[in-house]
Design a protein around this motif. Structure first.
Motif, PDB file in Angstrom:
ATOM      1  N   TRP A 110      -6.591  11.918  -1.387  1.00  0.00           N
ATOM      2  CA  TRP A 110      -6.502  11.347  -2.734  1.00  0.00           C
ATOM      3  C   TRP A 110      -5.298  11.866  -3.508  1.00  0.00           C
ATOM      4  N   GLU A 111      -4.727  12.990  -3.086  1.00  0.00           N
ATOM      5  CA  GLU A 111      -3.503  13.487  -3.702  1.00  0.00           C
ATOM      6  C   GLU A 111      -2.262  12.923  -2.998  1.00  0.00           C
ATOM      7  N   ALA A 112      -2.425  12.523  -1.754  1.00  0.00           N
ATOM      8  CA  ALA A 112      -1.294  12.070  -0.944  1.00  0.00           C
ATOM      9  C   ALA A 112      -0.922  10.622  -1.207  1.00  0.00           C
ATOM     10  N   ILE A 113      -1.933   9.733  -1.329  1.00  0.00           N
ATOM     11  CA  ILE A 113      -1.642   8.311  -1.443  1.00  0.00           C
ATOM     12  C   ILE A 113      -2.497   7.631  -2.500  1.00  0.00           C
ATOM     13  N   GLU A 114      -2.001   6.488  -2.930  1.00  0.00           N
ATOM     14  CA  GLU A 114      -2.752   5.605  -3.822  1.00  0.00           C
ATOM     15  C   GLU A 114      -2.686   4.219  -3.177  1.00  0.00           C
ATOM     16  N   MET A 115      -3.837   3.638  -2.875  1.00  0.00           N
ATOM     17  CA  MET A 115      -3.891   2.401  -2.101  1.00  0.00           C
ATOM     18  C   MET A 115      -4.261   1.214  -2.987  1.00  0.00           C
ATOM     19  N   HIS A 116      -3.523   0.097  -2.779  1.00  0.00           N
ATOM     20  CA  HIS A 116      -3.777  -1.136  -3.521  1.00  0.00           C
ATOM     21  C   HIS A 116      -3.794  -2.307  -2.552  1.00  0.00           C
ATOM     22  N   GLU A 117      -4.705  -3.237  -2.774  1.00  0.00           N
ATOM     23  CA  GLU A 117      -4.706  -4.473  -1.997  1.00  0.00           C
ATOM     24  C   GLU A 117      -3.730  -5.435  -2.657  1.00  0.00           C
ATOM     25  N   ILE A 118      -2.901  -6.105  -1.840  1.00  0.00           N
ATOM     26  CA  ILE A 118      -1.896  -7.025  -2.369  1.00  0.00           C
ATOM     27  C   ILE A 118      -2.036  -8.388  -1.701  1.00  0.00           C
ATOM     28  N   LEU A 119      -1.373  -9.383  -2.267  1.00  0.00           N
ATOM     29  CA  LEU A 119      -1.374 -10.731  -1.714  1.00  0.00           C
ATOM     30  C   LEU A 119      -0.450 -10.829  -0.499  1.00  0.00           C
ATOM     31  N   GLU A 120      -0.693 -11.815   0.333  1.00  0.00           N
ATOM     32  CA  GLU A 120       0.136 -12.034   1.517  1.00  0.00           C
ATOM     33  C   GLU A 120       1.593 -12.308   1.138  1.00  0.00           C
ATOM     34  N   THR A 121       1.820 -13.092   0.091  1.00  0.00           N
ATOM     35  CA  THR A 121       3.190 -13.401  -0.336  1.00  0.00           C
ATOM     36  C   THR A 121       3.920 -12.143  -0.798  1.00  0.00           C
ATOM     37  N   THR A 122       3.217 -11.272  -1.497  1.00  0.00           N
ATOM     38  CA  THR A 122       3.813 -10.001  -1.939  1.00  0.00           C
ATOM     39  C   THR A 122       4.137  -9.129  -0.735  1.00  0.00           C
ATOM     40  N   PHE A 123       3.233  -9.085   0.236  1.00  0.00           N
ATOM     41  CA  PHE A 123       3.453  -8.306   1.455  1.00  0.00           C
ATOM     42  C   PHE A 123       4.708  -8.787   2.182  1.00  0.00           C
ATOM     43  N   LYS A 124       4.822 -10.092   2.370  1.00  0.00           N
ATOM     44  CA  LYS A 124       5.970 -10.656   3.092  1.00  0.00           C
ATOM     45  C   LYS A 124       7.280 -10.433   2.342  1.00  0.00           C
ATOM     46  N   LYS A 125       7.231 -10.557   1.021  1.00  0.00           N
ATOM     47  CA  LYS A 125       8.430 -10.362   0.202  1.00  0.00           C
ATOM     48  C   LYS A 125       8.909  -8.910   0.279  1.00  0.00           C
ATOM     49  N   ARG A 126       7.989  -7.970   0.159  1.00  0.00           N
ATOM     50  CA  ARG A 126       8.369  -6.551   0.145  1.00  0.00           C
ATOM     51  C   ARG A 126       8.754  -6.027   1.526  1.00  0.00           C
ATOM     52  N   THR A 127       8.152  -6.546   2.570  1.00  0.00           N
ATOM     53  CA  THR A 127       8.497  -6.069   3.917  1.00  0.00           C
ATOM     54  C   THR A 127       9.755  -6.730   4.460  1.00  0.00           C
ATOM     55  N   ALA A 128      10.250  -7.753   3.779  1.00  0.00           N
ATOM     56  CA  ALA A 128      11.492  -8.410   4.198  1.00  0.00           C
ATOM     57  C   ALA A 128      12.725  -7.652   3.711  1.00  0.00           C
ATOM     58  N   LYS A 129      12.547  -6.667   2.848  1.00  0.00           N
ATOM     59  CA  LYS A 129      13.687  -5.884   2.343  1.00  0.00           C
ATOM     60  C   LYS A 129      14.344  -5.095   3.474  1.00  0.00           C
ATOM     61  N   LYS A 130      15.640  -4.852   3.312  1.00  0.00           N
ATOM     62  CA  LYS A 130      16.387  -4.097   4.321  1.00  0.00           C
ATOM     63  C   LYS A 130      15.925  -2.645   4.416  1.00  0.00           C
ATOM     64  N   SER A 131      15.418  -2.102   3.323  1.00  0.00           N
ATOM     65  CA  SER A 131      14.986  -0.709   3.334  1.00  0.00           C
ATOM     66  C   SER A 131      13.632  -0.517   4.026  1.00  0.00           C
ATOM     67  N   CYS A 132      12.930  -1.596   4.292  1.00  0.00           N
ATOM     68  CA  CYS A 132      11.607  -1.546   4.923  1.00  0.00           C
ATOM     69  C   CYS A 132      11.746  -1.524   6.444  1.00  0.00           C
ATOM     70  N   VAL A 133      11.102  -0.563   7.091  1.00  0.00           N
ATOM     71  CA  VAL A 133      11.190  -0.400   8.539  1.00  0.00           C
ATOM     72  C   VAL A 133       9.798  -0.568   9.138  1.00  0.00           C
ATOM     73  N   GLN A 134       9.701  -1.414  10.157  1.00  0.00           N
ATOM     74  CA  GLN A 134       8.413  -1.583  10.824  1.00  0.00           C
ATOM     75  C   GLN A 134       8.155  -0.376  11.720  1.00  0.00           C
ATOM     76  N   ILE A 135       6.942   0.170  11.637  1.00  0.00           N
ATOM     77  CA  ILE A 135       6.548   1.314  12.438  1.00  0.00           C
ATOM     78  C   ILE A 135       5.679   0.798  13.578  1.00  0.00           C
ATOM     79  N   LYS A 136       6.104   1.086  14.804  1.00  0.00           N
ATOM     80  CA  LYS A 136       5.352   0.667  15.992  1.00  0.00           C
ATOM     81  C   LYS A 136       4.924   1.895  16.757  1.00  0.00           C
ATOM     82  N   LEU A 137       3.707   1.860  17.240  1.00  0.00           N
ATOM     83  CA  LEU A 137       3.183   2.984  18.026  1.00  0.00           C
ATOM     84  C   LEU A 137       3.673   2.920  19.457  1.00  0.00           C
ATOM     85  N   ARG A 138       3.739   1.715  19.983  1.00  0.00           N
ATOM     86  CA  ARG A 138       4.153   1.552  21.394  1.00  0.00           C
ATOM     87  C   ARG A 138       5.517   0.941  21.457  1.00  0.00           C
TER      88      ARG A 138
END
Length: 138
Positions: A110-138
């Protein structure tokens, strides 16, 4: 009569302890198969007995708090200090989250993060930024 009562008590006790150990996963092999460090104490985890990938917070001593279970996509934006995650609900719908990193090195989730549910359009808009990096486990 007394012998039967003592035997029943012991049998109930042994059965209760066995049930508790099984319910707590003591006999399961549910260790971490693989993990990827994102930032601070935030990790992507895959457990031995499943293909699900979880976004988790390391609370120390091998204990993890699952923040978002069964992640489909995870992005990290170091400029905005946020993590974005997609969790599928069905084949046709998903839930999207924005996690604000308040103090990612804290051992308390609870000190480390604050979580919010967002809309799909907001998710796509924010993850399309150049500063956003996809994290893959494999």
């Amino acid at each position: 009569m007394r012998y039967t009562f003592e035997m029943t008590n012991k049998l109930v006790f042994v059965f209760s302890v066995s049930l508790l150990l099984i319910a707590c996963g003591y006999f399961e092999n549910d260790g971490v198969k693989s993990q990827k460090h994102i930032v601070g104490n935030i990790y992507l985890l895959e457990h031995n007995n499943t293909d699900e990938i979880d976004l988790a917070h390391d609370e120390g001593y091998g204990m993890y708090a699952i923040v978002v279970s069964d992640c489909n996509l995870v992005y990290y934006d170091p400029i905005e200090n946020r993590i974005y995650a997609e969790r599928p609900l069905t084949e046709w719908s998903s839930t999207y989250y924005s996690l604000i990193l308040k103090d990612p090195s804290s051992r308390k989730v609870w000190e480390a993060i604050e979580m919010h549910e967002i809309l799909e359009t907001t998710f796509k808009k924010r993850t399309a930024k150049k500063s956003c990096v996809q994290i893959k486990l494999r």
